[in-house]
Design a protein around this motif. Structure first.
Motif, PDB file in Angstrom:
ATOM      1  N   LYS A 140      33.813  37.648  34.021  1.00 39.69           N
ATOM      2  CA  LYS A 140      34.762  38.520  34.699  1.00 39.69           C
ATOM      3  C   LYS A 140      36.139  37.873  34.913  1.00 39.69           C
ATOM      4  O   LYS A 140      37.167  38.551  34.749  1.00 39.69           O
ATOM      5  N   PRO A 141      36.232  36.584  35.295  1.00 40.17           N
ATOM      6  CA  PRO A 141      37.574  35.996  35.447  1.00 40.17           C
ATOM      7  C   PRO A 141      38.408  36.091  34.172  1.00 40.17           C
ATOM      8  O   PRO A 141      39.620  36.312  34.233  1.00 40.17           O
ATOM      9  N   ILE A 142      37.741  35.927  33.037  1.00 48.43           N
ATOM     10  CA  ILE A 142      38.456  36.045  31.762  1.00 48.43           C
ATOM     11  C   ILE A 142      38.915  37.478  31.556  1.00 48.43           C
ATOM     12  O   ILE A 142      40.070  37.735  31.191  1.00 48.43           O
ATOM     13  N   PHE A 143      38.003  38.434  31.822  1.00 52.84           N
ATOM     14  CA  PHE A 143      38.359  39.840  31.660  1.00 52.84           C
ATOM     15  C   PHE A 143      39.499  40.229  32.597  1.00 52.84           C
ATOM     16  O   PHE A 143      40.399  40.982  32.221  1.00 52.84           O
ATOM     17  N   ASP A 144      39.443  39.712  33.824  1.00 48.52           N
ATOM     18  CA  ASP A 144      40.484  40.045  34.795  1.00 48.52           C
ATOM     19  C   ASP A 144      41.849  39.541  34.334  1.00 48.52           C
ATOM     20  O   ASP A 144      42.863  40.230  34.483  1.00 48.52           O
ATOM     21  N   ALA A 145      41.884  38.334  33.779  1.00 48.61           N
ATOM     22  CA  ALA A 145      43.153  37.790  33.277  1.00 48.61           C
ATOM     23  C   ALA A 145      43.694  38.654  32.149  1.00 48.61           C
ATOM     24  O   ALA A 145      44.903  38.913  32.057  1.00 48.61           O
ATOM     25  N   ILE A 146      42.785  39.117  31.285  1.00 48.45           N
ATOM     26  CA  ILE A 146      43.205  39.984  30.181  1.00 48.45           C
ATOM     27  C   ILE A 146      43.733  41.299  30.725  1.00 48.45           C
ATOM     28  O   ILE A 146      44.741  41.832  30.247  1.00 48.45           O
ATOM     29  N   GLU A 147      43.053  41.845  31.738  1.00 43.72           N
ATOM     30  CA  GLU A 147      43.505  43.093  32.336  1.00 43.72           C
ATOM     31  C   GLU A 147      44.909  42.960  32.920  1.00 43.72           C
ATOM     32  O   GLU A 147      45.672  43.916  32.949  1.00 43.72           O
ATOM     33  N   GLN A 148      45.239  41.739  33.388  1.00 39.98           N
ATOM     34  CA  GLN A 148      46.566  41.493  33.948  1.00 39.98           C
ATOM     35  C   GLN A 148      47.578  41.080  32.877  1.00 39.98           C
ATOM     36  O   GLN A 148      48.702  40.683  33.194  1.00 39.98           O
ATOM     37  N   ASP A 149      47.165  41.155  31.604  1.00 40.92           N
ATOM     38  CA  ASP A 149      48.017  40.770  30.467  1.00 40.92           C
ATOM     39  C   ASP A 149      48.394  39.291  30.504  1.00 40.92           C
ATOM     40  O   ASP A 149      49.392  38.891  29.889  1.00 40.92           O
ATOM     41  N   ASP A 150      47.609  38.484  31.230  1.00 38.41           N
ATOM     42  CA  ASP A 150      47.864  37.040  31.279  1.00 38.41           C
ATOM     43  C   ASP A 150      46.997  36.375  30.217  1.00 38.41           C
ATOM     44  O   ASP A 150      45.967  35.757  30.507  1.00 38.41           O
ATOM     45  N   PHE A 151      47.402  36.504  28.965  1.00 39.12           N
ATOM     46  CA  PHE A 151      46.590  36.010  27.864  1.00 39.12           C
ATOM     47  C   PHE A 151      46.534  34.487  27.817  1.00 39.12           C
ATOM     48  O   PHE A 151      45.539  33.908  27.385  1.00 39.12           O
ATOM     49  N   LYS A 152      47.596  33.833  28.276  1.00 41.66           N
ATOM     50  CA  LYS A 152      47.589  32.376  28.303  1.00 41.66           C
ATOM     51  C   LYS A 152      46.500  31.870  29.250  1.00 41.66           C
ATOM     52  O   LYS A 152      45.732  30.961  28.902  1.00 41.66           O
ATOM     53  N   LEU A 153      46.408  32.453  30.452  1.00 43.03           N
ATOM     54  CA  LEU A 153      45.377  32.059  31.408  1.00 43.03           C
ATOM     55  C   LEU A 153      44.000  32.374  30.854  1.00 43.03           C
ATOM     56  O   LEU A 153      43.077  31.557  30.946  1.00 43.03           O
ATOM     57  N   LEU A 180      44.234  33.647  21.161  1.00 41.54           N
ATOM     58  CA  LEU A 180      45.175  32.726  20.529  1.00 41.54           C
ATOM     59  C   LEU A 180      45.820  33.347  19.301  1.00 41.54           C
ATOM     60  O   LEU A 180      47.021  33.188  19.064  1.00 41.54           O
ATOM     61  N   LEU A 181      45.035  34.068  18.509  1.00 35.38           N
ATOM     62  CA  LEU A 181      45.615  34.763  17.356  1.00 35.38           C
ATOM     63  C   LEU A 181      46.605  35.827  17.815  1.00 35.38           C
ATOM     64  O   LEU A 181      47.669  36.007  17.225  1.00 35.38           O
ATOM     65  N   ARG A 182      46.249  36.506  18.887  1.00 31.78           N
ATOM     66  CA  ARG A 182      47.134  37.554  19.411  1.00 31.78           C
ATOM     67  C   ARG A 182      48.437  36.958  19.915  1.00 31.78           C
ATOM     68  O   ARG A 182      49.499  37.579  19.812  1.00 31.78           O
ATOM     69  N   LEU A 183      48.375  35.759  20.469  1.00 34.06           N
ATOM     70  CA  LEU A 183      49.573  35.087  20.978  1.00 34.06           C
ATOM     71  C   LEU A 183      50.376  34.419  19.872  1.00 34.06           C
ATOM     72  O   LEU A 183      51.432  33.851  20.131  1.00 34.06           O
ATOM     73  N   GLY A 184      49.868  34.486  18.637  1.00 28.20           N
ATOM     74  CA  GLY A 184      50.561  33.832  17.534  1.00 28.20           C
ATOM     75  C   GLY A 184      50.315  32.341  17.470  1.00 28.20           C
ATOM     76  O   GLY A 184      50.979  31.616  16.728  1.00 28.20           O
ATOM     77  N   ARG A 185      49.320  31.825  18.230  1.00 28.62           N
ATOM     78  CA  ARG A 185      49.010  30.392  18.248  1.00 28.62           C
ATOM     79  C   ARG A 185      47.951  30.125  17.165  1.00 28.62           C
ATOM     80  O   ARG A 185      46.785  29.868  17.452  1.00 28.62           O
ATOM     81  N   HIS A 186      48.372  30.218  15.923  1.00 21.64           N
ATOM     82  CA  HIS A 186      47.415  30.166  14.822  1.00 21.64           C
ATOM     83  C   HIS A 186      46.742  28.798  14.699  1.00 21.64           C
ATOM     84  O   HIS A 186      45.552  28.707  14.395  1.00 21.64           O
ATOM     85  N   ALA A 187      47.496  27.740  14.937  1.00 21.79           N
ATOM     86  CA  ALA A 187      46.913  26.400  14.819  1.00 21.79           C
ATOM     87  C   ALA A 187      45.850  26.178  15.892  1.00 21.79           C
ATOM     88  O   ALA A 187      44.760  25.657  15.612  1.00 21.79           O
ATOM     89  N   ALA A 574      52.820  24.176  20.958  1.00 20.11           N
ATOM     90  CA  ALA A 574      52.258  23.154  21.843  1.00 20.11           C
ATOM     91  C   ALA A 574      53.049  23.037  23.141  1.00 20.11           C
ATOM     92  O   ALA A 574      52.513  22.673  24.182  1.00 20.11           O
ATOM     93  N   ALA A 575      54.338  23.364  23.086  1.00 19.46           N
ATOM     94  CA  ALA A 575      55.184  23.190  24.260  1.00 19.46           C
ATOM     95  C   ALA A 575      54.834  24.167  25.376  1.00 19.46           C
ATOM     96  O   ALA A 575      55.197  23.949  26.523  1.00 19.46           O
ATOM     97  N   GLN A 576      54.116  25.233  25.039  1.00 17.85           N
ATOM     98  CA  GLN A 576      53.826  26.238  26.052  1.00 17.85           C
ATOM     99  C   GLN A 576      52.488  26.023  26.733  1.00 17.85           C
ATOM    100  O   GLN A 576      52.052  26.838  27.511  1.00 17.85           O
ATOM    101  N   TRP A 577      51.820  24.916  26.440  1.00 23.83           N
ATOM    102  CA  TRP A 577      50.544  24.622  27.093  1.00 23.83           C
ATOM    103  C   TRP A 577      50.723  23.399  27.984  1.00 23.83           C
ATOM    104  O   TRP A 577      51.308  22.407  27.597  1.00 23.83           O
ATOM    105  N   SER A 578      50.206  23.480  29.192  1.00 27.23           N
ATOM    106  CA  SER A 578      50.340  22.357  30.111  1.00 27.23           C
ATOM    107  C   SER A 578      49.473  21.195  29.653  1.00 27.23           C
ATOM    108  O   SER A 578      48.541  21.357  28.871  1.00 27.23           O
TER     109      SER A 578
END
Length: 591
Positions: A140-153, A180-187, A574-578
């Motif tokens: 559910k936490p993963i689904f909730d993040a997706i519902e909030q459009d927070d794909f990075k989280l 990750l594919l949706r975010l364009g983070r192919h690597a 890589a710069a967008q990941w903590s």
């Protein structure tokens, strides 16, 4: 029996799909005993598809085989997943009296929640439904993040669950790769796919590697990956879908048509695969096959969201070539139905399709003056931002039709050159557009010559940059890009400017020119594709969010979600990941 902490069965909705009335009544009775009170029944796959397009169900129990109609529950599941019509929250079970290993394996690869073998006891059904619902609770936490459009989280949570091997870690990895594919983070996506393979070799993970390779411009490598996957399992239909896409992008159409033919034979009632085969057959000149396959796709899926209206356009072209007046009239009647369904959307794409088909009907009726006026109106859009590659192919096909009739259209060669110079970026794009014009060979040859001109201009600009005149190279690319709206030249101007920015005094002004050109070129991706490239992510998990809309139906709970647009990839992923991001661990230590 508990079904999870977040929902009581009495608040749930269920859909039972079975052509056998007795089987349906048994399933309905068992669901009522389980506590579900809102139950919809369907005896036909088509009716079930329409229900699922407009309503979110908590549980779906679907028969695997529909012998009378030659449909299958597996194909329905595939089509729903590809069209992103099956949300995470829905528990989907396949029900069958007999199950081969291949059928169970295919269902498992479709991210199915369960496979029920008849006969089964109510307690067995309750247990399976409860476990499936429990997985939804854990994730559910993963689904909730997706519902909030927070794909990075959401992607980070997936990677964290995978790394820690927490419950449902493989399924979490599957969701994470899609994000990750949706975010364009192919690597990063490929790294996670490979980590899954290292942990447990699964076909969907290998297919994901191929998808990531295509997205990053490595179509030939993807073909190698897919051929290996198909060698391991020749019945893995999703692998053929991705292989066909890679072959089309490279311009290998003879191989692509055989690939789509195989995929269609594996799932003969799949609307999506029938359309791919029909479109490819049309562009390859196999008119009889195109007519047969596309007409079947229209019969099966016209009222479904899985149906791509480009299929109806090409079917109209095929009927025109056969001088089939009644066939054209059927297509126009189908378009009238589609317009009624989209009356509140004013879809420019559908309106453009209708105009193309109406013009073909006018020519067939020998109303040439009206047809010419219609074509001239369409040609005014060639340099508009909304005029995409699909529109270019359709206009090219229509101009080729005109050129083979007694209609004199002096501007025809100029218009064909304009669409060729705009979209002849790669061999795949060029050959697909040339094949669209193959009814009139001079037009097809003209399109192919455009690719040579574009490549020559790109080579001259690069030589100029290498000789030390980077500013001149950028200006040249911008000038030619402005004349043609060719995105390859515009992208190249951006690359040269970024590489030599510190040595170019007017870099800010040039960047403004490039940005303005990008706006003129439009936002639609320029890639060789058959129909609207939702591409529906073969082998992937559906990711649905709160940001889409659907049509309500009756008193049932309406859909309020759909997949969001794919964000553009960042220059430095890589710069967008903590530093603490779990994906960093995967980069260093796959698996």
């Amino acid at each position: 029996m508990a079904t999870g902490k977040d929902q009581d069965p009495q608040d749930s909705q269920a859909l039972v799909i079975d052509s056998n009335a007795t089987s349906r009544s048994i399933l309905v009775a068992q669901l009522r005993e389980y506590g579900v009170t809102k139950i919809v029944q369907c005896s036909r796959v088509r009716d079930a598809r329409n229900r699922l397009e407009h309503t979110i169900f908590d549980y779906v129990l679907c028969e695997q085989y529909f012998t009378e109609s030659n449909h299958s529950g597996q194909t329905l599941l595939d089509d729903l997943r590809r069209a992103q019509l099956l949300p995470f929250s829905t528990v989907f079970f396949m029900v069958t009296a007999e199950a081969s290993y291949a059928a169970v394996a295919e269902a498992a690869e479709s991210a199915l929640d369960g496979y029920l073998l008849k006969p089964f006891t109510p307690s067995a059904l309750f247990e399976r439904l409860s476990l499936a619902r429990l997985r939804k609770v854990h994730l559910k936490p993963i689904f909730d993040a997706i519902e909030q459009d927070d794909f990075k989280l959401a992607a980070s949570l997936c990677a964290e669950r995978f790394e820690a091997r927490q419950p449902y870690w493989l399924y979490a990895a599957r969701i994470g790769t899609e994000l990750l594919l949706r975010l364009g983070r192919h690597a990063e996506a490929r790294t996670l796919f490979e980590a899954v393979i290292a942990a447990r070799a699964l076909p969907w993970a290998k297919l994901g590697v191929a998808r990531a390779q295509i997205e990053s411009g490595q179509a030939q490598r993807a073909i190698t990956t897919l051929q290996g996957l198909i060698g391991e399992d020749a019945s893995f239909a999703d692998a053929y879908d991705v292989l066909g896409r890679a072959q089309v992008e490279l311009g290998h159409f003879s191989e692509a048509i055989e690939t789509y033919r195989t995929a269609s034979e594996l799932t003969p009632d799949s609307v999506v695969r029938l359309q791919k085969l029909g479109m490819m057959s049309y562009y390859m000149g196999e008119r009889a096959t195109a007519t047969r396959v596309l007409s079947r796709a229209a019969i099966l899926g016209l009222d479904s969201k899985l149906f791509d209206c480009q299929s109806l356009v090409l079917l109209t072209f095929a009927y025109f070539a056969d001088n089939d007046r009644k066939g054209i009239e059927r297509c126009m009647a189908d378009f009238a139905r589609l317009l009624e369904r989209h009356e509140n959307t004013n879809s420019p794409r559908i309106l453009r399709f209708v105009e193309i088909s109406r013009t073909l009907q006018l020519i067939q009726q020998r109303q040439f003056s009206q047809a010419v006026a219609s074509v001239k109106q369409m040609a005014l859009e060639i340099m508009e931002s909304s005029f995409d590659f699909e529109a270019a192919c359709n206009l090219g096909s229509l101009l080729a039709v005109l050129a083979t009739t007694s209609i004199e259209l002096d501007e025809g060669p100029m218009w064909v050159n304009a669409i060729g110079m705009r979209y002849a970026n790669t061999r795949g794009l060029c050959e697909l557009m040339a094949n669209a014009c193959n009814l009139y060979t001079p037009y097809a040859d003209s399109v192919r010559e455009c690719l040579q001109h574009i490549n020559k201009r790109a080579e001259m600009a690069m030589a100029r940059a290498l000789s030390g005149d980077a500013a001149g190279a950028v200006r040249s690319l911008i000038r030619h890009g402005g004349e043609t709206l060719n995105s390859k030249l515009v992208d190249m101007s951006q690359q040269v400017l970024l590489r030599h920015r510190e040595r170019i005094e007017e870099s800010d002004a040039l960047q403004a020119d490039i940005d303005a050109l990008r706006t003129r070129c439009g936002t639609a991706p320029t890639r060789a594709a058959l129909g609207q490239d939702s591409e529906r992510h073969p082998g992937g998990v559906v990711i649905r969010t709160r940001s889409s809309s659907g049509d309500a139906e009756g008193a049932a709970r309406p859909r309020t979600d759909s997949a969001p647009p794919t964000p553009a990839p960042a220059e430095d992923p890589a710069a967008q990941w903590s530093e603490a991001d779990p994906l960093d661990k995967l980069r260093l230590r796959p698996g």
